[in-house]
Design a protein around this motif. Structure first.
Motif, PDB file in Angstrom:
ATOM      1  N   ASN A 125      42.547  63.626  40.835  1.00 42.46           N
ATOM      2  CA  ASN A 125      41.304  63.373  40.114  1.00 42.46           C
ATOM      3  C   ASN A 125      41.199  61.900  39.736  1.00 42.46           C
ATOM      4  OD1 ASN A 125      38.864  64.521  38.597  1.00 42.46           O
ATOM      5  ND2 ASN A 125      39.919  63.347  37.012  1.00 42.46           N
ATOM      6  N   PHE A 126      42.337  61.286  39.391  1.00 40.37           N
ATOM      7  CA  PHE A 126      42.354  59.852  39.098  1.00 40.37           C
ATOM      8  C   PHE A 126      41.912  59.052  40.329  1.00 40.37           C
ATOM      9  CE2 PHE A 126      44.707  55.816  39.271  1.00 40.37           C
ATOM     10  CZ  PHE A 126      44.241  55.206  38.108  1.00 40.37           C
ATOM     11  N   ILE A 127      42.425  59.436  41.493  1.00 40.21           N
ATOM     12  CA  ILE A 127      42.059  58.751  42.738  1.00 40.21           C
ATOM     13  C   ILE A 127      40.580  58.961  43.058  1.00 40.21           C
ATOM     14  CG2 ILE A 127      42.430  58.713  45.237  1.00 40.21           C
ATOM     15  CD1 ILE A 127      44.634  57.369  43.577  1.00 40.21           C
ATOM     16  N   LEU A 128      40.097  60.195  42.891  1.00 40.68           N
ATOM     17  CA  LEU A 128      38.690  60.497  43.185  1.00 40.68           C
ATOM     18  C   LEU A 128      37.765  59.760  42.224  1.00 40.68           C
ATOM     19  CD1 LEU A 128      36.898  62.216  45.062  1.00 40.68           C
ATOM     20  CD2 LEU A 128      36.934  63.995  43.308  1.00 40.68           C
ATOM     21  N   ASP A 129      38.181  59.658  40.966  1.00 43.98           N
ATOM     22  CA  ASP A 129      37.388  58.934  39.977  1.00 43.98           C
ATOM     23  C   ASP A 129      37.284  57.450  40.352  1.00 43.98           C
ATOM     24  OD1 ASP A 129      35.919  59.047  37.501  1.00 43.98           O
ATOM     25  OD2 ASP A 129      37.545  57.918  36.582  1.00 43.98           O
ATOM     26  N   GLY A 130      38.354  56.910  40.907  1.00 48.16           N
ATOM     27  CA  GLY A 130      38.321  55.527  41.373  1.00 48.16           C
ATOM     28  C   GLY A 130      37.432  55.361  42.591  1.00 48.16           C
ATOM     29  N   HIS A 131      37.485  56.331  43.485  1.00 40.97           N
ATOM     30  CA  HIS A 131      36.698  56.263  44.716  1.00 40.97           C
ATOM     31  C   HIS A 131      35.200  56.376  44.435  1.00 40.97           C
ATOM     32  CE1 HIS A 131      36.196  56.428  49.053  1.00 40.97           C
ATOM     33  NE2 HIS A 131      35.425  57.503  48.925  1.00 40.97           N
ATOM     34  N   PHE A 132      34.828  57.259  43.529  1.00 41.88           N
ATOM     35  CA  PHE A 132      33.414  57.473  43.223  1.00 41.88           C
ATOM     36  C   PHE A 132      32.871  56.513  42.159  1.00 41.88           C
ATOM     37  CE2 PHE A 132      33.154  62.221  44.570  1.00 41.88           C
ATOM     38  CZ  PHE A 132      32.917  61.823  45.872  1.00 41.88           C
ATOM     39  N   TYR A 133      33.718  56.205  41.155  1.00 39.71           N
ATOM     40  CA  TYR A 133      33.198  55.512  39.982  1.00 39.71           C
ATOM     41  C   TYR A 133      33.990  54.264  39.585  1.00 39.71           C
ATOM     42  CZ  TYR A 133      31.235  60.218  39.609  1.00 39.71           C
ATOM     43  OH  TYR A 133      30.613  61.412  39.884  1.00 39.71           O
TER      44      TYR A 133
END
Length: 375
Positions: A125-133
């Motif tokens: 989720n940390f990685i996805l949050d970086g990718h999206f936001y």
């Protein structure tokens, strides 16, 4: 002279856009590559995602719902997702405002609670949050990320113009590395930037376009319209007509209907109505690991009559080419449309894309340092 002047102008555009967005492009590319195999990694590390197959029927949604609500009280139960005979059921609690996302993993045969997870925590989720936001507040981060992606799209186009060789002799050095002994690192770095940029160009353009579909609504509508799309891209839940009488356990009946009509589905998902006038949404996915072929269905919660929708998320058999291309957006972006080989390819291309801001910055730094040397 005109061509030379134009190319200098394009070079300046490429340079300053690259310097201003390089760090953002690097983060987006790296986080994208790290997220590529999250499903496979979690299947390997998280035992609670699997169960032993038993020769008896699954528990009904209302039975699993009762168990799950005790684990996550006072939250909106978004869906109950059955993932086949050897995987656990996911009771998904999700809401935008206030924002939360929990999943309770249950044994579909016994109702045993196998795990309770907060999907807003954890590495992926940390990685996805970086990718999206870019780890910014979502309202700000989405705009910044989408803007950086749009700049990257311009960089790809200007980069291709700058790459285009003047003649055949120049072309020989633009398609492959021809490094002679003693060649300076600056020249090697220049070749790395140009030749790598050439070979990732098409895939990078696809990544950028599919990313922009999520990033900007105006881009998604424009893209879909150009493809010939006619449906709404805004998801709307059909309204159920409120009645004093309703059928008994409608969620269970819809689940039974979906199981009967999609016996080979890899997953079936049913959505409990969130209000008195909400419909019961359900969907079935014939494939594992992709999402574009999902069949979305909607039913009146009082009489179970099927309801039609005008938006994109309806029956797959009714989807036209433009609809399918937009439904394919996620699977194309991740490479999942081509299975594990596609994901590996997307992972490698993402790493190469991440290298472009680094090699590009080094080209600028080397030239700038040279121009500042005192003679």
């Amino acid at each position: 002279m005109k061509n030379n002047t134009l190319k200098k102008a394009i070079l300046k555009i490429h340079l300053w856009l690259g310097l201003s967005s390089g760090v953002l492009v690097f983060i987006i590319a790296i986080t994208g590559s790290l997220y590529a195999f999250q499903e496979e990694i979690q299947d390997y590390t998280d035992e609670y995602r699997f169960v032993t197959k038993q020769e008896k029927p699954f528990l009904l949604p209302t039975q699993l719902e009762e168990i799950a609500r005790k684990e996550i009280p006072n939250k909106v139960l978004h869906a109950i997702k059955y993932n086949g005979s050897v995987k656990s059921v996911e009771a998904i609690f999700f809401h935008y405002e206030p924002s939360y996302h929990y999943i309770v993993y249950l044994n579909p045969y016994t109702g045993e609670v196998l795990e309770k997870t907060n999907m807003e925590d954890g590495f992926f989720n940390f990685i996805l949050d970086g990718h999206f936001y870019l780890w910014l507040p979502h309202e700000i981060g989405q705009t910044v990320t989408a803007s950086a992606t749009l700049v990257f799209l311009i960089l790809l186009i200007t980069g291709m113009i700058l790459w285009y060789p003047k003649n055949k002799n120049a072309a020989k050095q633009r398609f492959w590395f021809k490094w002679k002994k003693g060649l300076k690192w600056k020249r090697k770095n220049y070749d790395l930037h140009n030749i790598t940029g050439l070979y990732v160009l098409i895939i990078a353009l696809i990544f950028a376009i599919t990313g922009l579909v999520w990033g900007f609504q105006w881009f998604a509508y424009s893209y879909y319209t150009v493809l010939g799309g006619e449906k709404s891209l805004v998801y709307e839940d059909p309204i159920s007509t409120i009645k004093t009488k309703k059928v008994d356990k409608p969620l269970d009946q819809i689940w039974t209907l979906m199981q009967k009509e999609y016996p080979k589905a890899k997953s079936i998902e049913v959505h409990p109505p969130e209000s008195a006038n909400s419909s019961i949404a359900a969907n079935a996915n014939p494939e594992e690991g992709t999402y574009w072929k999902i069949d979305y269905r909607y039913f009146d919660q009082y009489n179970l009559e099927e309801q039609k929708v005008d938006h994109l998320y309806g029956r797959y058999k009714e989807a036209k080419i433009a609809d399918k291309l937009l439904l394919l957006n996620y699977d194309i972006h991740t490479g999942a449309v081509f299975g594990i080989a596609g994901k590996i390819f997307a992972f490698l291309i993402s790493l190469l894309i991440a290298s472009l801001p680094i090699t590009g910055c080094y080209i600028w730094w080397g030239r700038n340092r040279k121009s500042n040397v005192k003679i």
